[in-house]
Design a protein around this motif. Structure first.
Motif, mmCIF file in Angstrom:
data_model
loop_
_atom_site.group_PDB
_atom_site.id
_atom_site.type_symbol
_atom_site.label_atom_id
_atom_site.label_comp_id
_atom_site.label_asym_id
_atom_site.label_seq_id
_atom_site.Cartn_x
_atom_site.Cartn_y
_atom_site.Cartn_z
ATOM 1 N N THR A 5 35.309 -4.697 -2.133
ATOM 2 C CA THR A 5 36.585 -4.086 -2.487
ATOM 3 C C THR A 5 36.963 -3.052 -1.433
ATOM 4 O O THR A 5 36.118 -2.284 -0.979
ATOM 5 N N ILE A 6 38.232 -3.030 -1.056
ATOM 6 C CA ILE A 6 38.737 -2.032 -0.118
ATOM 7 C C ILE A 6 39.028 -0.757 -0.908
ATOM 8 O O ILE A 6 39.722 -0.790 -1.918
ATOM 9 N N SER A 7 38.473 0.378 -0.422
ATOM 10 C CA SER A 7 38.680 1.659 -1.107
ATOM 11 C C SER A 7 40.098 2.176 -0.848
ATOM 12 O O SER A 7 40.835 1.630 -0.020
ATOM 13 N N SER A 8 40.452 3.259 -1.520
ATOM 14 C CA SER A 8 41.770 3.867 -1.331
ATOM 15 C C SER A 8 41.933 4.403 0.093
ATOM 16 O O SER A 8 43.048 4.618 0.548
ATOM 17 N N ARG A 9 40.823 4.594 0.805
ATOM 18 C CA ARG A 9 40.858 5.044 2.197
ATOM 19 C C ARG A 9 40.691 3.868 3.161
ATOM 20 O O ARG A 9 40.408 4.051 4.337
ATOM 21 N N PHE A 10 40.852 2.655 2.640
ATOM 22 C CA PHE A 10 40.758 1.411 3.413
ATOM 23 C C PHE A 10 39.373 1.212 4.014
ATOM 24 O O PHE A 10 39.217 0.655 5.092
ATOM 25 N N GLN A 11 38.329 1.631 3.299
ATOM 26 C CA GLN A 11 36.959 1.434 3.729
ATOM 27 C C GLN A 11 36.324 0.314 2.913
ATOM 28 O O GLN A 11 36.718 0.079 1.779
ATOM 29 N N ILE A 12 35.334 -0.356 3.531
ATOM 30 C CA ILE A 12 34.554 -1.363 2.819
ATOM 31 C C ILE A 12 33.076 -1.053 3.023
ATOM 32 O O ILE A 12 32.709 -0.354 3.963
ATOM 33 N N VAL A 13 32.244 -1.582 2.143
ATOM 34 C CA VAL A 13 30.790 -1.442 2.267
ATOM 35 C C VAL A 13 30.241 -2.816 2.625
ATOM 36 O O VAL A 13 30.511 -3.806 1.944
ATOM 37 N N ILE A 14 29.478 -2.867 3.716
ATOM 38 C CA ILE A 14 28.841 -4.124 4.117
ATOM 39 C C ILE A 14 27.631 -4.318 3.206
ATOM 40 O O ILE A 14 26.777 -3.438 3.113
ATOM 41 N N PRO A 15 27.552 -5.443 2.509
ATOM 42 C CA PRO A 15 26.444 -5.671 1.575
ATOM 43 C C PRO A 15 25.074 -5.514 2.242
ATOM 44 O O PRO A 15 24.891 -5.841 3.426
ATOM 45 N N LYS A 16 24.117 -5.004 1.459
ATOM 46 C CA LYS A 16 22.772 -4.694 1.955
ATOM 47 C C LYS A 16 22.097 -5.892 2.609
ATOM 48 O O LYS A 16 21.473 -5.757 3.666
ATOM 49 N N ASP A 17 22.207 -7.070 2.003
ATOM 50 C CA ASP A 17 21.533 -8.241 2.579
ATOM 51 C C ASP A 17 22.095 -8.589 3.959
ATOM 52 O O ASP A 17 21.359 -8.969 4.863
ATOM 53 N N ILE A 18 23.387 -8.398 4.151
ATOM 54 C CA ILE A 18 23.997 -8.661 5.459
ATOM 55 C C ILE A 18 23.578 -7.585 6.456
ATOM 56 O O ILE A 18 23.241 -7.886 7.599
ATOM 57 N N ARG A 19 23.567 -6.309 6.026
ATOM 58 C CA ARG A 19 23.114 -5.220 6.909
ATOM 59 C C ARG A 19 21.694 -5.466 7.379
ATOM 60 O O ARG A 19 21.366 -5.270 8.555
ATOM 61 N N ARG A 20 20.838 -5.912 6.458
ATOM 62 C CA ARG A 20 19.428 -6.149 6.786
ATOM 63 C C ARG A 20 19.281 -7.301 7.776
ATOM 64 O O ARG A 20 18.566 -7.184 8.772
ATOM 65 N N VAL A 21 19.952 -8.413 7.532
ATOM 66 C CA VAL A 21 19.856 -9.580 8.415
ATOM 67 C C VAL A 21 20.339 -9.248 9.824
ATOM 68 O O VAL A 21 19.731 -9.658 10.815
ATOM 69 N N LEU A 22 21.414 -8.465 9.925
ATOM 70 C CA LEU A 22 21.976 -8.128 11.233
ATOM 71 C C LEU A 22 21.331 -6.900 11.868
ATOM 72 O O LEU A 22 21.607 -6.588 13.028
ATOM 73 N N GLY A 23 20.486 -6.196 11.103
ATOM 74 C CA GLY A 23 19.823 -5.008 11.634
ATOM 75 C C GLY A 23 20.775 -3.843 11.865
ATOM 76 O O GLY A 23 20.584 -3.056 12.786
ATOM 77 N N LEU A 24 21.821 -3.744 11.043
ATOM 78 C CA LEU A 24 22.796 -2.663 11.193
ATOM 79 C C LEU A 24 22.203 -1.338 10.738
ATOM 80 O O LEU A 24 21.399 -1.296 9.813
ATOM 81 N N VAL A 25 22.609 -0.261 11.417
ATOM 82 C CA VAL A 25 22.126 1.074 11.073
ATOM 83 C C VAL A 25 23.325 2.010 10.908
ATOM 84 O O VAL A 25 24.394 1.775 11.482
ATOM 85 N N PRO A 26 23.169 3.090 10.123
ATOM 86 C CA PRO A 26 24.263 4.047 9.953
ATOM 87 C C PRO A 26 24.717 4.601 11.306
ATOM 88 O O PRO A 26 23.895 4.882 12.178
ATOM 89 N N GLY A 27 26.012 4.701 11.483
ATOM 90 C CA GLY A 27 26.570 5.221 12.722
ATOM 91 C C GLY A 27 26.790 4.170 13.796
ATOM 92 O O GLY A 27 27.436 4.445 14.803
ATOM 93 N N GLN A 28 26.257 2.979 13.600
ATOM 94 C CA GLN A 28 26.453 1.911 14.587
ATOM 95 C C GLN A 28 27.923 1.522 14.604
ATOM 96 O O GLN A 28 28.584 1.446 13.577
ATOM 97 N N ARG A 29 28.438 1.291 15.789
ATOM 98 C CA ARG A 29 29.844 0.922 15.919
ATOM 99 C C ARG A 29 30.000 -0.600 15.788
ATOM 100 O O ARG A 29 29.080 -1.358 16.097
ATOM 101 N N VAL A 30 31.167 -1.014 15.315
ATOM 102 C CA VAL A 30 31.497 -2.424 15.192
ATOM 103 C C VAL A 30 32.879 -2.646 15.787
ATOM 104 O O VAL A 30 33.705 -1.740 15.848
ATOM 105 N N ASP A 31 33.115 -3.844 16.224
ATOM 106 C CA ASP A 31 34.416 -4.253 16.727
ATOM 107 C C ASP A 31 35.122 -4.956 15.572
ATOM 108 O O ASP A 31 34.530 -5.837 14.935
#
Length: 69
Positions: A5-31
């Motif tokens: 769901t898109i928040s009122s500030r137009f933010q989304i949360v990347i699901p934990k299983d996807i973060r884990r598979v891709l090795g994403l960390v807090p503060g990492q930038r995305v395109d």
């Protein structure tokens, strides 16, 4: 495929299983790309500069950029 769901500030949360598979960390930038009628979020390589390193540009430090829709 996960649905989020898109928040009122137009933010989304990347699901934990996807973060884990891709090795994403807090503060990492995305395109964020508009591709036809959908959005692609592509992780950028991690930058090994210390957040206190004055030589690092502001774009290299976590939290230094804001995404606007």
């Amino acid at each position: 495929m996960a649905s989020v769901t898109i928040s009122s500030r137009f933010q989304i949360v990347i699901p934990k299983d996807i973060r884990r598979v891709l090795g994403l960390v807090p503060g990492q930038r995305v395109d964020v790309r508009l591709v036809g009628d959908h959005i692609e979020v592509v992780p950028l390589p991690l930058v090994n500069a210390s957040p206190n390193d004055p030589k690092a540009s502001s774009g290299d430090r976590p939290g230094s950029g804001t995404a606007k829709a």
